[in-house]
Write a protein that holds these residues in place. Structure first.
Motif, short mmCIF file in Angstrom:
data_model
loop_
_atom_site.label_atom_id
_atom_site.label_comp_id
_atom_site.label_asym_id
_atom_site.label_seq_id
_atom_site.Cartn_x
_atom_site.Cartn_y
_atom_site.Cartn_z
N VAL A 1 39.96 44.77 44.94
CA VAL A 1 39.66 44.23 43.81
C VAL A 1 41.13 44.40 42.97
CG1 VAL A 1 38.92 46.81 43.06
CG2 VAL A 1 38.31 44.80 41.51
N ALA A 2 41.23 43.39 42.07
CA ALA A 2 42.54 43.36 41.36
C ALA A 2 42.61 42.71 40.12
CB ALA A 2 43.66 42.68 42.41
N ASN A 3 43.31 43.38 39.13
CA ASN A 3 43.48 42.81 37.85
C ASN A 3 45.11 42.46 37.80
OD1 ASN A 3 43.76 41.75 35.28
ND2 ASN A 3 43.44 44.14 34.44
N PRO A 4 45.58 41.42 38.32
CA PRO A 4 47.02 40.93 38.55
C PRO A 4 47.42 40.62 37.08
CG PRO A 4 45.68 39.32 39.43
CD PRO A 4 44.70 40.32 38.85
N PRO A 5 48.73 40.55 36.98
CA PRO A 5 49.49 39.81 35.76
C PRO A 5 48.89 38.54 35.60
CG PRO A 5 51.09 41.10 36.95
CD PRO A 5 49.88 41.10 37.90
N TYR A 6 48.62 37.84 34.53
CA TYR A 6 48.01 36.58 34.80
C TYR A 6 48.38 35.81 33.23
CZ TYR A 6 43.90 38.54 32.40
OH TYR A 6 42.91 39.01 31.46
N LEU A 7 49.27 36.35 32.67
CA LEU A 7 49.65 35.66 31.52
C LEU A 7 50.70 34.49 31.94
CD1 LEU A 7 49.79 38.16 28.31
CD2 LEU A 7 47.81 36.57 29.44
#
Length: 302
Positions: free
Chosen positions: A198-204
């Motif tokens: 599970v990951a909340n990567p940088p996405y901006l």
């Protein structure tokens, strides 16, 4: 600095909200309530308190109001923030936990519970862990999971360590906190050794990074900047994680609300199957899950 001395609680709350609204703070009324609780104590309610604020409480509330009017994130001012049913330490150097991320954790938990018979003690990686909200949430709701949280930033890792020690206190549960690069860690994992990533990567995107709200600009760029198109980490992680995930296992991403189709295509190109998206509490696409094809060729419909 706003003068609150001698004001009754309701009047003080109105004065704080007005100051925050004048400074351009979104949700000024909500923020004022949080600041009041920080200054006066959680047992005090401005709707019920009748006595004027003490001099000390008025001074504390004025200082907190000045910080928030300067667009310091409310989470940083509070020093802790709720996520699902637990509280996380948070401050400068780490991404603030957000309600949208809760649906990512809930998705991961549901997938693990669905595979409980075949993977009763699942191996889970939380990559780009930050505060550890995702990995700790998984551990709280799937206690048998063996969870490793990986964070590259030393500043964020300090919060991850605190949260790993405190968020599970009293439950006899632990997670492993690792200071390191997410891609390198995934690449070094033995083949077919992980049940879920599970990951909340940088996405901006670069354009979004140039137009950040003042509060978001105070958060670490490392946790926000996803490259020119916002997709750099999805490409890297989709490829790096596939070998280490077991057949039938999952990769679960938080995404930006306009990135669903792009991330799904990245997953398909990398070899993932069973790709589907879920929405956050505001109805926006927020999570994409993708499955490594099981050995028998059948895919889960969940």
């Amino acid at each position: 600095m706003v003068n609150l001395e001698g004001l009754a609680p309701r009047a003080a709350l109105r004065a704080v909200a007005a100051a925050l609204e004048a400074a351009g703070c979104p949700d000024a009324g909500y923020d004022a309530g949080v600041l009041y609780a920080l200054a006066a104590g959680p047992v005090h309610d401005p709707r019920l308190d009748a006595a004027p604020l003490t001099a000390d409480a008025a001074a504390r509330l004025a200082r907190l109001t000045e910080r928030r009017a300067g667009r310091e994130p409310l989470q940083y001012i509070a020093g802790a923030w709720d996520f699902l049913d637990f509280t996380l330490k948070v401050g400068p150097g780490v991404l603030c936990p957000r309600p949208d991320t809760e649906v990512v954790c809930e998705t991961a938990v549901a997938l693990l519970q669905d595979r409980a018979e075949s993977a009763p003690a699942p191996r889970v990686l939380d990559l780009c862990a930050g505060t550890g909200c995702l990995g700790l949430g998984v551990k709280r709701f799937v206690p048998a999971a063996r969870v490793t949280c990986v964070e590259k930033s030393p500043a964020a890792f300090a919060y991850l360590e605190q949260n790993a020690a405190q968020a599970l206190a009293g439950r006899g549960l632990t997670v492993e906190a690792v200071l390191g690069d997410a891609m390198a860690y995934a690449a070094a994992c033995p083949a077919e050794s992980v049940d879920l990533v599970v990951a909340n990567p940088p996405y901006l995107t670069a354009a979004e990074m140039a137009e950040l709200q003042p509060e978001t600009a105070r958060e670490p760029a490392m946790a926000l900047d996803g490259g020119a198109d916002g997709l750099a980490f999805y490409r890297a992680l989709a490829s790096a994680c596939l070998p280490c995930v077991r057949s039938g296992g999952w990769l679960v991403f938080e995404i930006g609300w306009r990135q669903q189709q792009a991330v799904e295509e990245i997953g398909r190109q990398a070899g993932w199957r069973g790709i589907a998206a879920g929405r956050d509490y505001g109805g926006n696409p927020r999570v994409v899950r993708m499955q490594k094809a099981p050995e028998n060729g059948l895919q889960s419909n969940n």
